[in-house]
Design a protein around this motif. Structure first.
Motif, PDB file in Angstrom:
ATOM      1  N   VAL A 167      15.317 -23.763 -31.260  1.00  0.00           N
ATOM      2  CA  VAL A 167      16.334 -22.836 -30.778  1.00  0.00           C
ATOM      3  C   VAL A 167      15.888 -22.187 -29.468  1.00  0.00           C
ATOM      4  O   VAL A 167      16.699 -21.968 -28.565  1.00  0.00           O
ATOM      5  CB  VAL A 167      16.628 -21.754 -31.847  1.00  0.00           C
ATOM      6  CG1 VAL A 167      17.594 -20.717 -31.327  1.00  0.00           C
ATOM      7  CG2 VAL A 167      17.154 -22.400 -33.115  1.00  0.00           C
ATOM      8  N   LEU A 168      14.611 -21.880 -29.347  1.00  0.00           N
ATOM      9  CA  LEU A 168      14.096 -21.186 -28.165  1.00  0.00           C
ATOM     10  C   LEU A 168      13.947 -22.096 -26.944  1.00  0.00           C
ATOM     11  O   LEU A 168      13.967 -21.618 -25.816  1.00  0.00           O
ATOM     12  CB  LEU A 168      12.753 -20.539 -28.496  1.00  0.00           C
ATOM     13  CG  LEU A 168      12.797 -19.411 -29.526  1.00  0.00           C
ATOM     14  CD1 LEU A 168      11.389 -19.061 -29.983  1.00  0.00           C
ATOM     15  CD2 LEU A 168      13.518 -18.203 -28.966  1.00  0.00           C
ATOM     16  N   MET A 169      13.798 -23.397 -27.144  1.00  0.00           N
ATOM     17  CA  MET A 169      13.539 -24.326 -26.046  1.00  0.00           C
ATOM     18  C   MET A 169      14.584 -24.256 -24.923  1.00  0.00           C
ATOM     19  O   MET A 169      14.212 -24.222 -23.752  1.00  0.00           O
ATOM     20  CB  MET A 169      13.423 -25.759 -26.562  1.00  0.00           C
ATOM     21  CG  MET A 169      12.976 -26.732 -25.503  1.00  0.00           C
ATOM     22  SD  MET A 169      12.898 -28.473 -25.996  1.00  0.00           S
ATOM     23  CE  MET A 169      12.807 -28.454 -27.749  1.00  0.00           C
ATOM     24  N   PRO A 170      15.887 -24.213 -25.204  1.00  0.00           N
ATOM     25  CA  PRO A 170      16.852 -24.134 -24.109  1.00  0.00           C
ATOM     26  C   PRO A 170      16.700 -22.876 -23.255  1.00  0.00           C
ATOM     27  O   PRO A 170      17.144 -22.838 -22.108  1.00  0.00           O
ATOM     28  CB  PRO A 170      18.209 -24.135 -24.822  1.00  0.00           C
ATOM     29  CG  PRO A 170      17.940 -24.767 -26.140  1.00  0.00           C
ATOM     30  CD  PRO A 170      16.537 -24.377 -26.500  1.00  0.00           C
ATOM     31  N   PHE A 171      16.056 -21.861 -23.798  1.00  0.00           N
ATOM     32  CA  PHE A 171      15.826 -20.623 -23.066  1.00  0.00           C
ATOM     33  C   PHE A 171      14.446 -20.611 -22.403  1.00  0.00           C
ATOM     34  O   PHE A 171      14.018 -19.606 -21.854  1.00  0.00           O
ATOM     35  CB  PHE A 171      15.960 -19.419 -24.003  1.00  0.00           C
ATOM     36  CG  PHE A 171      17.322 -19.303 -24.600  1.00  0.00           C
ATOM     37  CD1 PHE A 171      18.371 -18.758 -23.877  1.00  0.00           C
ATOM     38  CD2 PHE A 171      17.568 -19.764 -25.881  1.00  0.00           C
ATOM     39  CE1 PHE A 171      19.638 -18.661 -24.425  1.00  0.00           C
ATOM     40  CE2 PHE A 171      18.827 -19.675 -26.448  1.00  0.00           C
ATOM     41  CZ  PHE A 171      19.864 -19.128 -25.710  1.00  0.00           C
ATOM     42  N   ARG A 172      13.732 -21.733 -22.541  1.00  0.00           N
ATOM     43  CA  ARG A 172      12.392 -21.916 -21.980  1.00  0.00           C
ATOM     44  C   ARG A 172      11.384 -20.920 -22.559  1.00  0.00           C
ATOM     45  O   ARG A 172      10.458 -20.483 -21.885  1.00  0.00           O
ATOM     46  CB  ARG A 172      12.447 -21.847 -20.453  1.00  0.00           C
ATOM     47  CG  ARG A 172      13.297 -22.961 -19.876  1.00  0.00           C
ATOM     48  CD  ARG A 172      13.489 -22.906 -18.382  1.00  0.00           C
ATOM     49  NE  ARG A 172      12.254 -22.617 -17.682  1.00  0.00           N
ATOM     50  CZ  ARG A 172      12.210 -21.924 -16.557  1.00  0.00           C
ATOM     51  NH1 ARG A 172      13.302 -21.455 -16.014  1.00  0.00           N
ATOM     52  NH2 ARG A 172      11.068 -21.711 -15.957  1.00  0.00           N
TER      53      ARG A 172
ATOM     54  N   PHE B 157      24.907 -23.806 -30.937  1.00  0.00           N
ATOM     55  CA  PHE B 157      25.513 -24.812 -31.785  1.00  0.00           C
ATOM     56  C   PHE B 157      27.034 -24.806 -31.680  1.00  0.00           C
ATOM     57  O   PHE B 157      27.727 -25.321 -32.527  1.00  0.00           O
ATOM     58  CB  PHE B 157      25.073 -24.604 -33.231  1.00  0.00           C
ATOM     59  CG  PHE B 157      23.570 -24.626 -33.358  1.00  0.00           C
ATOM     60  CD1 PHE B 157      22.886 -25.820 -33.245  1.00  0.00           C
ATOM     61  CD2 PHE B 157      22.854 -23.458 -33.540  1.00  0.00           C
ATOM     62  CE1 PHE B 157      21.495 -25.846 -33.331  1.00  0.00           C
ATOM     63  CE2 PHE B 157      21.470 -23.483 -33.631  1.00  0.00           C
ATOM     64  CZ  PHE B 157      20.792 -24.679 -33.521  1.00  0.00           C
ATOM     65  N   THR B 158      27.544 -24.207 -30.608  1.00  0.00           N
ATOM     66  CA  THR B 158      28.974 -24.206 -30.369  1.00  0.00           C
ATOM     67  C   THR B 158      29.261 -24.947 -29.079  1.00  0.00           C
ATOM     68  O   THR B 158      28.358 -25.292 -28.319  1.00  0.00           O
ATOM     69  CB  THR B 158      29.519 -22.756 -30.257  1.00  0.00           C
ATOM     70  OG1 THR B 158      28.977 -22.155 -29.080  1.00  0.00           O
ATOM     71  CG2 THR B 158      29.179 -21.936 -31.476  1.00  0.00           C
ATOM     72  N   ASP B 159      30.537 -25.158 -28.784  1.00  0.00           N
ATOM     73  CA  ASP B 159      30.927 -25.841 -27.555  1.00  0.00           C
ATOM     74  C   ASP B 159      30.683 -24.976 -26.328  1.00  0.00           C
ATOM     75  O   ASP B 159      30.614 -25.476 -25.211  1.00  0.00           O
ATOM     76  CB  ASP B 159      32.409 -26.213 -27.606  1.00  0.00           C
ATOM     77  CG  ASP B 159      32.655 -27.290 -28.655  1.00  0.00           C
ATOM     78  OD1 ASP B 159      33.791 -27.315 -29.165  1.00  0.00           O
ATOM     79  OD2 ASP B 159      31.743 -28.077 -28.939  1.00  0.00           O
ATOM     80  N   GLU B 160      30.557 -23.665 -26.515  1.00  0.00           N
ATOM     81  CA  GLU B 160      30.381 -22.745 -25.396  1.00  0.00           C
ATOM     82  C   GLU B 160      28.949 -22.213 -25.354  1.00  0.00           C
ATOM     83  O   GLU B 160      28.720 -21.024 -25.227  1.00  0.00           O
ATOM     84  CB  GLU B 160      31.364 -21.587 -25.518  1.00  0.00           C
ATOM     85  CG  GLU B 160      32.808 -22.030 -25.540  1.00  0.00           C
ATOM     86  CD  GLU B 160      33.752 -20.884 -25.815  1.00  0.00           C
ATOM     87  OE1 GLU B 160      33.305 -19.726 -25.781  1.00  0.00           O
ATOM     88  OE2 GLU B 160      34.926 -21.150 -26.061  1.00  0.00           O
ATOM     89  N   ALA B 161      27.991 -23.108 -25.415  1.00  0.00           N
ATOM     90  CA  ALA B 161      26.582 -22.710 -25.415  1.00  0.00           C
ATOM     91  C   ALA B 161      26.251 -22.011 -24.108  1.00  0.00           C
ATOM     92  O   ALA B 161      26.652 -22.432 -23.035  1.00  0.00           O
ATOM     93  CB  ALA B 161      25.692 -23.920 -25.604  1.00  0.00           C
ATOM     94  N   ALA B 162      25.508 -20.913 -24.219  1.00  0.00           N
ATOM     95  CA  ALA B 162      25.107 -20.155 -23.039  1.00  0.00           C
ATOM     96  C   ALA B 162      24.058 -20.919 -22.261  1.00  0.00           C
ATOM     97  O   ALA B 162      23.126 -21.457 -22.823  1.00  0.00           O
ATOM     98  CB  ALA B 162      24.567 -18.792 -23.475  1.00  0.00           C
ATOM     99  N   ALA B 163      24.217 -20.946 -20.968  1.00  0.00           N
ATOM    100  CA  ALA B 163      23.237 -21.616 -20.105  1.00  0.00           C
ATOM    101  C   ALA B 163      22.028 -20.712 -19.942  1.00  0.00           C
ATOM    102  O   ALA B 163      22.171 -19.508 -19.818  1.00  0.00           O
ATOM    103  CB  ALA B 163      23.835 -21.925 -18.752  1.00  0.00           C
TER     104      ALA B 163
END
Length: 99
Positions: free
Chosen positions: A40-45, A92-98
């Motif tokens: 979960v944390l990886m996309p936020f680096r 896990f939604t279509d509107e994932a935060a960048a």
């Protein structure tokens, strides 16, 4: 918090207890828990590591790190490091935060 305080004081929160896995000792279970959180944390680096089976260390993209006493504090510390709200469920939604 210094490393010694984290080592002596952490680990007593209910969220640190994981369901027993067949053939896994408590240390291995904590490593699995950190690995799942890192998905979960990886996309936020951000990266979460176990600290001697008693606490966690959360590391930011800039290399800053902070001791986290228990799993319930991970998201609060992550938000502080990022400087914005972090909702793990939005990944896990279509509107994932960048990030």
């Amino acid at each position: 918090m210094c490393g010694m305080c984290g080592l002596l004081g952490g680990g007593n929160h209910w969220s640190n207890a994981t369901a027993p896995l067949a053939g896994a000792n408590p240390r291995r279970q904590r490593l699995i828990q950190a690995a799942l959180a890192n998905r979960v944390l990886m996309p936020f680096r951000l990266k979460l590591d176990d600290f001697h089976g008693r606490s966690f260390v959360l590391t930011s993209p800039t290399g800053a790190s902070e001791m986290v006493n228990d799993f319930s504090q991970v998201w609060r510390v992550a938000e502080r490091m990022l400087g914005r709200p972090l909702d793990p469920l939005t990944l896990f939604t279509d509107e994932a935060a960048a990030p």
